[in-house]
Design a protein around this motif. Sequence first.
Motif, PDB file in Angstrom:
ATOM      1  N   ARG A 160       0.836  -1.194   0.000  1.00  0.00           N
ATOM      2  CA  ARG A 160       0.000   0.000   0.000  1.00  0.00           C
ATOM      3  C   ARG A 160       0.873   1.246   0.000  1.00  0.00           C
ATOM      4  NH1 ARG A 160      -1.945   3.677   3.881  1.00  0.00           N
ATOM      5  NH2 ARG A 160      -0.540   2.689   5.390  1.00  0.00           N
ATOM      6  N   ARG A 161       1.997   1.160   0.713  1.00  0.00           N
ATOM      7  CA  ARG A 161       2.890   2.312   0.863  1.00  0.00           C
ATOM      8  C   ARG A 161       4.299   1.807   1.131  1.00  0.00           C
ATOM      9  NH1 ARG A 161       2.097   6.801   5.695  1.00  0.00           N
ATOM     10  NH2 ARG A 161       4.302   7.182   6.095  1.00  0.00           N
ATOM     11  N   ILE A 162       5.296   2.532   0.629  1.00  0.00           N
ATOM     12  CA  ILE A 162       6.700   2.155   0.811  1.00  0.00           C
ATOM     13  C   ILE A 162       7.456   3.340   1.397  1.00  0.00           C
ATOM     14  CG2 ILE A 162       8.835   1.406  -0.317  1.00  0.00           C
ATOM     15  CD1 ILE A 162       7.050   0.188  -2.537  1.00  0.00           C
ATOM     16  N   ASP A 163       8.080   3.147   2.560  1.00  0.00           N
ATOM     17  CA  ASP A 163       8.933   4.163   3.164  1.00  0.00           C
ATOM     18  C   ASP A 163      10.388   3.718   3.049  1.00  0.00           C
ATOM     19  OD1 ASP A 163       6.730   5.637   3.820  1.00  0.00           O
ATOM     20  OD2 ASP A 163       7.161   5.727   5.978  1.00  0.00           O
ATOM     21  N   VAL A 164      11.275   4.659   2.727  1.00  0.00           N
ATOM     22  CA  VAL A 164      12.698   4.347   2.584  1.00  0.00           C
ATOM     23  C   VAL A 164      13.481   5.248   3.530  1.00  0.00           C
ATOM     24  CG1 VAL A 164      14.613   4.068   0.977  1.00  0.00           C
ATOM     25  CG2 VAL A 164      12.262   3.838   0.143  1.00  0.00           C
ATOM     26  N   TYR A 165      14.340   4.649   4.371  1.00  0.00           N
ATOM     27  CA  TYR A 165      15.104   5.398   5.367  1.00  0.00           C
ATOM     28  C   TYR A 165      16.592   5.348   5.043  1.00  0.00           C
ATOM     29  CZ  TYR A 165      10.753   4.023   7.665  1.00  0.00           C
ATOM     30  OH  TYR A 165       9.435   3.771   7.945  1.00  0.00           O
ATOM     31  N   GLY A 166      17.225   6.498   5.074  1.00  0.00           N
ATOM     32  CA  GLY A 166      18.665   6.589   4.853  1.00  0.00           C
ATOM     33  C   GLY A 166      19.160   7.948   5.300  1.00  0.00           C
ATOM     34  N   ILE A 167      20.423   8.018   5.690  1.00  0.00           N
ATOM     35  CA  ILE A 167      21.032   9.268   6.127  1.00  0.00           C
ATOM     36  C   ILE A 167      22.206   9.592   5.213  1.00  0.00           C
ATOM     37  CG2 ILE A 167      22.253  10.429   8.017  1.00  0.00           C
ATOM     38  CD1 ILE A 167      19.320   9.995   8.595  1.00  0.00           C
ATOM     39  N   GLY A 168      22.361  10.867   4.876  1.00  0.00           N
ATOM     40  CA  GLY A 168      23.494  11.282   4.050  1.00  0.00           C
ATOM     41  C   GLY A 168      23.427  10.680   2.658  1.00  0.00           C
ATOM     42  N   ALA A 169      24.533  10.050   2.225  1.00  0.00           N
ATOM     43  CA  ALA A 169      24.589   9.468   0.885  1.00  0.00           C
ATOM     44  C   ALA A 169      23.549   8.367   0.711  1.00  0.00           C
ATOM     45  CB  ALA A 169      25.989   8.913   0.615  1.00  0.00           C
ATOM     46  N   SER A 170      23.241   7.640   1.777  1.00  0.00           N
ATOM     47  CA  SER A 170      22.235   6.584   1.685  1.00  0.00           C
ATOM     48  C   SER A 170      20.845   7.163   1.440  1.00  0.00           C
ATOM     49  CB  SER A 170      22.229   5.737   2.964  1.00  0.00           C
ATOM     50  OG  SER A 170      23.431   5.004   3.081  1.00  0.00           O
ATOM     51  N   ASN A 171      20.589   8.377   1.955  1.00  0.00           N
ATOM     52  CA  ASN A 171      19.310   9.020   1.684  1.00  0.00           C
ATOM     53  C   ASN A 171      19.185   9.383   0.212  1.00  0.00           C
ATOM     54  OD1 ASN A 171      17.724  11.972   1.614  1.00  0.00           O
ATOM     55  ND2 ASN A 171      16.718  10.370   2.818  1.00  0.00           N
ATOM     56  N   LEU A 172      20.302   9.764  -0.410  1.00  0.00           N
ATOM     57  CA  LEU A 172      20.280  10.062  -1.846  1.00  0.00           C
ATOM     58  C   LEU A 172      19.906   8.811  -2.642  1.00  0.00           C
ATOM     59  CD1 LEU A 172      23.493  12.293  -2.160  1.00  0.00           C
ATOM     60  CD2 LEU A 172      21.102  13.026  -1.979  1.00  0.00           C
ATOM     61  N   VAL A 173      20.420   7.668  -2.217  1.00  0.00           N
ATOM     62  CA  VAL A 173      20.055   6.405  -2.869  1.00  0.00           C
ATOM     63  C   VAL A 173      18.569   6.127  -2.656  1.00  0.00           C
ATOM     64  CG1 VAL A 173      20.452   3.917  -2.915  1.00  0.00           C
ATOM     65  CG2 VAL A 173      22.385   5.476  -2.636  1.00  0.00           C
ATOM     66  N   GLY A 174      18.086   6.394  -1.443  1.00  0.00           N
ATOM     67  CA  GLY A 174      16.670   6.210  -1.160  1.00  0.00           C
ATOM     68  C   GLY A 174      15.792   7.113  -2.010  1.00  0.00           C
ATOM     69  N   GLN A 175      16.230   8.362  -2.176  1.00  0.00           N
ATOM     70  CA  GLN A 175      15.480   9.291  -3.024  1.00  0.00           C
ATOM     71  C   GLN A 175      15.429   8.801  -4.464  1.00  0.00           C
ATOM     72  OE1 GLN A 175      13.780  11.921  -2.196  1.00  0.00           O
ATOM     73  NE2 GLN A 175      14.488  12.473  -0.143  1.00  0.00           N
ATOM     74  N   ASP A 176      16.522   8.201  -4.916  1.00  0.00           N
ATOM     75  CA  ASP A 176      16.566   7.653  -6.277  1.00  0.00           C
ATOM     76  C   ASP A 176      15.518   6.556  -6.437  1.00  0.00           C
ATOM     77  OD1 ASP A 176      18.263   7.277  -8.901  1.00  0.00           O
ATOM     78  OD2 ASP A 176      18.032   5.262  -8.083  1.00  0.00           O
ATOM     79  N   LEU A 177      15.427   5.660  -5.452  1.00  0.00           N
ATOM     80  CA  LEU A 177      14.428   4.582  -5.512  1.00  0.00           C
ATOM     81  C   LEU A 177      13.013   5.152  -5.485  1.00  0.00           C
ATOM     82  CD1 LEU A 177      13.526   1.650  -5.482  1.00  0.00           C
ATOM     83  CD2 LEU A 177      13.904   1.617  -3.006  1.00  0.00           C
TER      84      LEU A 177
END
Length: 313
Positions: A160-177
């Motif tokens: 129903r919904r997907i949340d992606v958690y990341g900090i710094g460079a990992s957040n950029l990867v999350g934003q890409d997904l």
Amino acid sequence: MSYSVKETFSAPGRSPLPPRGAVPPAPGALAAKVRTVGPSMTRSMQRVAEAVAGDPAGCAALTVTGLAERTGTSEATVVRTARLLGYPGYRDLRLALAAAAAQQEAGRAPAVTADIAVDDPIADVVVKLARDEQEALADTAAALDPVQLEAAVAAMTGARRIDVYGIGASNLVGQDLVQKLLRIGALAHAPADPHLAVTNAVQLRAGDVAIAITHSGRTADVIEPLRVAFDHGATTIAITGRPDGPVAQYADHVLTTSTARESELRPAAMSSRTGQLLVVDCLFIGVAQRSYERAAPALAASYEALAHRHSAT
């Protein structure tokens, strides 16, 4: 039924078994597998892993007793190492070593990438970085468990919904997904603020998916929202270079990336990003394949909207 890394490593005192249905690494990927899981091994297991990766031909000729004597360990340690590397037993590892030795003899051994020096010419920097990126991709591909990947894709496809958690460079990867998922009609978020991530996680339920991206496997601001999502019944996924890290405690499915080769000019946060991007691309393509009837029109609509905007400007 799929098995997570939590289940694989949860029995104290027993040899860690590969997940059911897991495919042992190909002979050419053995060295990559050692680099990836080596940091999570005990020192005695590391000696066995380093021996088989450094001299596959010599180790292939040894019995389990012989390899134990060569590495100053026990037969049980050799068997545990084989299983942690993804093989059902030592016999399977020995066959893979023989095949890897044959590949090396044929001149197909992987290239070794040197660290970048401060005074390296830019042309050398390009070559070294390109080799490092290629190795990171190969290592991640070797470390990815297709059973875990399939299970993660299945959960995301029906979410129903997907949340992606990341900090710094990992957040950029999350934003890409998230950007990719939004373009095929999925409801996805990647909050950069750790407090917002936790408050979002409270809203998740069964049928939702939470994804944590942390190379070290111990980033508190990433683990906490994943824990909250896990406790509220969401399906949880960890993308990490340390499958033995704390993040795995709250992950139903663990997707392992390559071990970052850190240097003075290239910290782990930079070098780990390549493997993470490969994993999120695999997740996105898998979801798009399984929801093609919905995804194809959504992609076409997004392309059309962007083309219209560009033509208007």
